[in-house]
Design a protein around this motif. Structure first.
Motif, PDB file in Angstrom:
ATOM      1  N   TYR A   1       0.306  14.650  17.845  1.00 25.85           N
ATOM      2  CA  TYR A   1       0.897  13.366  18.227  1.00 25.85           C
ATOM      3  C   TYR A   1       2.262  13.206  17.563  1.00 25.85           C
ATOM      4  O   TYR A   1       2.463  13.592  16.413  1.00 25.85           O
ATOM      5  CB  TYR A   1       0.033  12.190  17.781  1.00 25.85           C
ATOM      6  CG  TYR A   1      -1.250  12.032  18.543  1.00 25.85           C
ATOM      7  CD1 TYR A   1      -1.259  11.851  19.918  1.00 25.85           C
ATOM      8  CD2 TYR A   1      -2.468  12.032  17.875  1.00 25.85           C
ATOM      9  CE1 TYR A   1      -2.439  11.687  20.612  1.00 25.85           C
ATOM     10  CE2 TYR A   1      -3.659  11.866  18.564  1.00 25.85           C
ATOM     11  CZ  TYR A   1      -3.638  11.699  19.927  1.00 25.85           C
ATOM     12  OH  TYR A   1      -4.797  11.541  20.612  1.00 25.85           O
ATOM     13  N   ASP A   2       3.181  12.599  18.290  1.00 29.19           N
ATOM     14  CA  ASP A   2       4.422  12.126  17.707  1.00 29.19           C
ATOM     15  C   ASP A   2       4.181  10.672  17.315  1.00 29.19           C
ATOM     16  O   ASP A   2       3.570   9.913  18.074  1.00 29.19           O
ATOM     17  CB  ASP A   2       5.573  12.204  18.712  1.00 29.19           C
ATOM     18  CG  ASP A   2       5.979  13.629  19.018  1.00 29.19           C
ATOM     19  OD1 ASP A   2       5.873  14.478  18.113  1.00 29.19           O
ATOM     20  OD2 ASP A   2       6.407  13.888  20.155  1.00 29.19           O
ATOM     21  N   PRO A   3       4.631  10.259  16.135  1.00 32.30           N
ATOM     22  CA  PRO A   3       4.364   8.883  15.720  1.00 32.30           C
ATOM     23  C   PRO A   3       5.267   7.866  16.423  1.00 32.30           C
ATOM     24  O   PRO A   3       6.444   8.127  16.661  1.00 32.30           O
ATOM     25  CB  PRO A   3       4.640   8.904  14.215  1.00 32.30           C
ATOM     26  CG  PRO A   3       5.600  10.020  14.025  1.00 32.30           C
ATOM     27  CD  PRO A   3       5.282  11.032  15.081  1.00 32.30           C
ATOM     28  N   LEU A   4       4.686   6.736  16.758  1.00 32.33           N
ATOM     29  CA  LEU A   4       5.417   5.568  17.244  1.00 32.33           C
ATOM     30  C   LEU A   4       5.150   4.477  16.231  1.00 32.33           C
ATOM     31  O   LEU A   4       4.066   3.896  16.200  1.00 32.33           O
ATOM     32  CB  LEU A   4       4.945   5.156  18.641  1.00 32.33           C
ATOM     33  CG  LEU A   4       5.550   3.858  19.194  1.00 32.33           C
ATOM     34  CD1 LEU A   4       7.055   3.984  19.333  1.00 32.33           C
ATOM     35  CD2 LEU A   4       4.913   3.507  20.523  1.00 32.33           C
ATOM     36  N   ILE A   5       6.126   4.249  15.359  1.00 30.98           N
ATOM     37  CA  ILE A   5       5.932   3.281  14.274  1.00 30.98           C
ATOM     38  C   ILE A   5       6.194   1.883  14.813  1.00 30.98           C
ATOM     39  O   ILE A   5       7.287   1.581  15.302  1.00 30.98           O
ATOM     40  CB  ILE A   5       6.845   3.619  13.087  1.00 30.98           C
ATOM     41  CG1 ILE A   5       6.462   5.010  12.569  1.00 30.98           C
ATOM     42  CG2 ILE A   5       6.734   2.567  12.004  1.00 30.98           C
ATOM     43  CD1 ILE A   5       7.360   5.570  11.527  1.00 30.98           C
TER      44      ILE A   5
ATOM     45  N   PRO B   1       1.352   1.846  11.997  1.00 30.99           N
ATOM     46  CA  PRO B   1       2.001   0.644  11.453  1.00 30.99           C
ATOM     47  C   PRO B   1       3.078   0.934  10.409  1.00 30.99           C
ATOM     48  O   PRO B   1       3.890   0.063  10.106  1.00 30.99           O
ATOM     49  CB  PRO B   1       0.843  -0.140  10.839  1.00 30.99           C
ATOM     50  CG  PRO B   1      -0.183   0.893  10.528  1.00 30.99           C
ATOM     51  CD  PRO B   1      -0.031   1.972  11.547  1.00 30.99           C
ATOM     52  N   SER B   2       3.088   2.161   9.848  1.00 32.83           N
ATOM     53  CA  SER B   2       4.077   2.469   8.805  1.00 32.83           C
ATOM     54  C   SER B   2       4.314   3.977   8.742  1.00 32.83           C
ATOM     55  O   SER B   2       3.574   4.767   9.345  1.00 32.83           O
ATOM     56  CB  SER B   2       3.597   1.972   7.442  1.00 32.83           C
ATOM     57  OG  SER B   2       2.445   2.685   7.047  1.00 32.83           O
ATOM     58  N   GLU B   3       5.316   4.366   7.963  1.00 33.02           N
ATOM     59  CA  GLU B   3       5.631   5.787   7.775  1.00 33.02           C
ATOM     60  C   GLU B   3       4.475   6.519   7.091  1.00 33.02           C
ATOM     61  O   GLU B   3       4.185   7.669   7.411  1.00 33.02           O
ATOM     62  CB  GLU B   3       6.888   5.945   6.918  1.00 33.02           C
ATOM     63  CG  GLU B   3       8.162   5.511   7.579  1.00 33.02           C
ATOM     64  CD  GLU B   3       8.734   6.562   8.514  1.00 33.02           C
ATOM     65  OE1 GLU B   3       8.387   7.751   8.372  1.00 33.02           O
ATOM     66  OE2 GLU B   3       9.519   6.189   9.393  1.00 33.02           O
ATOM     67  N   GLU B   4       3.834   5.851   6.135  1.00 28.14           N
ATOM     68  CA  GLU B   4       2.737   6.483   5.389  1.00 28.14           C
ATOM     69  C   GLU B   4       1.568   6.817   6.315  1.00 28.14           C
ATOM     70  O   GLU B   4       0.981   7.897   6.233  1.00 28.14           O
ATOM     71  CB  GLU B   4       2.249   5.588   4.244  1.00 28.14           C
ATOM     72  CG  GLU B   4       3.260   5.379   3.133  1.00 28.14           C
ATOM     73  CD  GLU B   4       4.331   4.356   3.489  1.00 28.14           C
ATOM     74  OE1 GLU B   4       4.041   3.392   4.235  1.00 28.14           O
ATOM     75  OE2 GLU B   4       5.467   4.529   3.040  1.00 28.14           O
ATOM     76  N   VAL B   5       1.231   5.887   7.190  1.00 26.61           N
ATOM     77  CA  VAL B   5       0.136   6.121   8.137  1.00 26.61           C
ATOM     78  C   VAL B   5       0.551   7.203   9.143  1.00 26.61           C
ATOM     79  O   VAL B   5      -0.262   8.028   9.548  1.00 26.61           O
ATOM     80  CB  VAL B   5      -0.262   4.815   8.846  1.00 26.61           C
ATOM     81  CG1 VAL B   5      -1.304   5.056   9.922  1.00 26.61           C
ATOM     82  CG2 VAL B   5      -0.759   3.794   7.836  1.00 26.61           C
TER      83      VAL B   5
END
Length: 174
Positions: free
Chosen positions: A106-110, A94-98
């Motif tokens: 994993y690559d993040p999908l914000i 849900p955010s950059e911090e998470v």
């Protein structure tokens, strides 16, 4: 599970909770950033994505996208067909911090809103997997352009050191 045109927008959190697989086609016409790297934007990309929960209850998106695109050969500057394949191993955050706390594999999908533009996600992964220097395997490089001019006597320039050679020859005679 669905097959047909790829939906433009999806809610990856809800799809992951229900473990949905989306298979479909995405037109290159709908991907303007990818099209800027291509000679022509006709054709489709086949996409197969699985939204699921991993053992740590992290919402994930895994799968692949592949297609054939036309790029400019960097040897002969003619179009060359390139197979582009992208693999997805994303975790929804849900955010950059998470996103910073996600496992490294994993690559993040914000996803700040409920929906995400699925075509943009696919487009970004395809751009990352384009070859940096596309070229034909059997490309013959053209090294000369136009007609070769015949050498005339007029076009031959005199050697500026011929005067020195003459002076040296005269000095040797004396």
């Amino acid at each position: 599970m669905s097959y047909g045109p790829l939906p433009k927008r999806v809610d990856p959190r809800k799809l992951a909770e229900r473990e949905v697989r989306i298979q479909g086609l995405a037109s290159l016409n709908g991907m303007p950033r990818l099209a800027s790297f291509l000679v022509a934007n006709e054709g489709d990309v086949t996409v197969d994505l699985l939204f699921s929960l991993d053992p740590q209850r992290i919402r994930t998106v895994s799968g692949s996208a592949e297609g054939r695109v036309l790029m400019t050969c960097q040897r002969c500057l003619e179009p060359v067909e390139v197979v582009v394949e992208a693999g997805f191993n994303l975790a929804v955050a849900p955010s950059e911090e998470v996103a910073k706390t996600l496992p490294r594999h994993y690559d993040p999908l914000i996803v700040e809103d409920e929906d995400v533009e699925l075509w943009s996600v696919v487009e970004e992964e395809l751009i990352l997997n384009l070859p940096v220097v596309p070229y034909h395997d059997d490309c013959s490089i053209q090294t000369s352009f136009g007609e070769i001019a015949p050498e005339d006597e007029k076009s031959k320039k005199p050697n500026p050191f011929s005067v020195l050679a003459k002076l040296k020859a005269d000095a040797d005679k004396s």
